[in-house]
Design a protein around this motif. Structure first.
Motif, PDB file in Angstrom:
ATOM      1  N   PHE A 153       0.815  -1.215   0.000  1.00  0.00           N
ATOM      2  CA  PHE A 153       0.000   0.000   0.000  1.00  0.00           C
ATOM      3  C   PHE A 153       0.850   1.266   0.000  1.00  0.00           C
ATOM      4  O   PHE A 153       0.450   2.274  -0.587  1.00  0.00           O
ATOM      5  CB  PHE A 153      -1.012  -0.004   1.146  1.00  0.00           C
ATOM      6  N   SER A 154       2.006   1.227   0.620  1.00  0.00           N
ATOM      7  CA  SER A 154       2.904   2.375   0.548  1.00  0.00           C
ATOM      8  C   SER A 154       3.350   2.610  -0.893  1.00  0.00           C
ATOM      9  O   SER A 154       3.347   3.741  -1.382  1.00  0.00           O
ATOM     10  CB  SER A 154       4.119   2.164   1.450  1.00  0.00           C
ATOM     11  N   ALA A 155       3.714   1.529  -1.595  1.00  0.00           N
ATOM     12  CA  ALA A 155       4.118   1.639  -3.000  1.00  0.00           C
ATOM     13  C   ALA A 155       2.942   2.023  -3.896  1.00  0.00           C
ATOM     14  O   ALA A 155       3.096   2.832  -4.822  1.00  0.00           O
ATOM     15  CB  ALA A 155       4.735   0.321  -3.468  1.00  0.00           C
ATOM     16  N   ALA A 156       1.764   1.455  -3.625  1.00  0.00           N
ATOM     17  CA  ALA A 156       0.581   1.758  -4.434  1.00  0.00           C
ATOM     18  C   ALA A 156       0.200   3.233  -4.315  1.00  0.00           C
ATOM     19  O   ALA A 156      -0.225   3.853  -5.293  1.00  0.00           O
ATOM     20  CB  ALA A 156      -0.588   0.861  -4.028  1.00  0.00           C
ATOM     21  N   GLU A 157       0.368   3.784  -3.114  1.00  0.00           N
ATOM     22  CA  GLU A 157       0.093   5.211  -2.942  1.00  0.00           C
ATOM     23  C   GLU A 157       1.094   6.033  -3.753  1.00  0.00           C
ATOM     24  O   GLU A 157       0.713   6.991  -4.437  1.00  0.00           O
ATOM     25  CB  GLU A 157       0.165   5.601  -1.472  1.00  0.00           C
ATOM     26  N   ASP A 158       2.356   5.660  -3.714  1.00  0.00           N
ATOM     27  CA  ASP A 158       3.377   6.379  -4.477  1.00  0.00           C
ATOM     28  C   ASP A 158       3.090   6.343  -5.982  1.00  0.00           C
ATOM     29  O   ASP A 158       3.363   7.306  -6.693  1.00  0.00           O
ATOM     30  CB  ASP A 158       4.763   5.783  -4.223  1.00  0.00           C
ATOM     31  N   LYS A 159       2.537   5.233  -6.466  1.00  0.00           N
ATOM     32  CA  LYS A 159       2.217   5.087  -7.896  1.00  0.00           C
ATOM     33  C   LYS A 159       0.890   5.735  -8.268  1.00  0.00           C
ATOM     34  O   LYS A 159       0.527   5.781  -9.438  1.00  0.00           O
ATOM     35  CB  LYS A 159       2.184   3.603  -8.264  1.00  0.00           C
ATOM     36  N   GLY A 160       0.139   6.185  -7.257  1.00  0.00           N
ATOM     37  CA  GLY A 160      -1.155   6.818  -7.527  1.00  0.00           C
ATOM     38  C   GLY A 160      -2.304   5.835  -7.686  1.00  0.00           C
ATOM     39  O   GLY A 160      -3.398   6.224  -8.069  1.00  0.00           O
ATOM     40  N   TRP A 161      -2.048   4.554  -7.398  1.00  0.00           N
ATOM     41  CA  TRP A 161      -3.119   3.557  -7.532  1.00  0.00           C
ATOM     42  C   TRP A 161      -4.149   3.692  -6.425  1.00  0.00           C
ATOM     43  O   TRP A 161      -5.328   3.444  -6.640  1.00  0.00           O
ATOM     44  CB  TRP A 161      -2.559   2.143  -7.483  1.00  0.00           C
ATOM     45  N   THR A 162      -3.688   4.020  -5.224  1.00  0.00           N
ATOM     46  CA  THR A 162      -4.573   4.116  -4.063  1.00  0.00           C
ATOM     47  C   THR A 162      -4.291   5.409  -3.305  1.00  0.00           C
ATOM     48  O   THR A 162      -3.256   6.045  -3.493  1.00  0.00           O
ATOM     49  CB  THR A 162      -4.371   2.939  -3.080  1.00  0.00           C
ATOM     50  N   HIS A 163      -5.239   5.757  -2.465  1.00  0.00           N
ATOM     51  CA  HIS A 163      -5.040   6.807  -1.471  1.00  0.00           C
ATOM     52  C   HIS A 163      -5.722   6.340  -0.195  1.00  0.00           C
ATOM     53  O   HIS A 163      -6.391   5.300  -0.193  1.00  0.00           O
ATOM     54  CB  HIS A 163      -5.548   8.176  -1.955  1.00  0.00           C
ATOM     55  N   PHE A 164      -5.538   7.071   0.882  1.00  0.00           N
ATOM     56  CA  PHE A 164      -6.046   6.641   2.178  1.00  0.00           C
ATOM     57  C   PHE A 164      -7.068   7.623   2.725  1.00  0.00           C
ATOM     58  O   PHE A 164      -6.973   8.822   2.516  1.00  0.00           O
ATOM     59  CB  PHE A 164      -4.906   6.503   3.189  1.00  0.00           C
ATOM     60  N   VAL A 165      -8.054   7.071   3.434  1.00  0.00           N
ATOM     61  CA  VAL A 165      -9.049   7.912   4.118  1.00  0.00           C
ATOM     62  C   VAL A 165      -9.025   7.585   5.595  1.00  0.00           C
ATOM     63  O   VAL A 165      -8.506   6.591   6.017  1.00  0.00           O
ATOM     64  CB  VAL A 165     -10.479   7.724   3.555  1.00  0.00           C
TER      65      VAL A 165
END
Length: 94
Positions: free
Chosen positions: A82-94
């Motif tokens: 999830f840290s990598a996915a956030e960096d790639k723009g695939w996910t964000h957190f709420v």
């Protein structure tokens, strides 16, 4: 990038620019976006498939640990993903 100790309690959401889909021809999950497609490995596909907008990162880890009891170190892998996915723009957190 979020720190591992903080990422466990947040809920990951798939970015609105991407759509997760099982692709039978590829025999894997893929992320579709307007410019193309990202073919996911089995682990990434399972993690994103468990990302329902309700479960936190730790709850996704626990879900996958129950689904795959013989796999060791899932929690760390899910946090890293999830840290990598956030960096790639695939996910964000709420």
């Amino acid at each position: 990038m979020m720190h591992a100790d903080r990422v466990t309690s947040v809920v990951p959401i798939l970015s609105r620019h991407f759509r997760l889909q099982w692709e039978p021809v590829q025999d894997c999950f893929v992320l579709l976006y307007p410019e193309g497609m990202v073919k996911l490995n089995a682990s990434a596909g399972e993690i994103l498939n468990a990302c329902d907008g309700k479960r936190s990162v730790i709850e996704i880890s626990e879900f996958l640990e129950n689904k795959y009891p013989d796999a060791d170190g899932i929690s760390g892998d899910v946090i890293d993903f999830f840290s990598a996915a956030e960096d790639k723009g695939w996910t964000h957190f709420v």
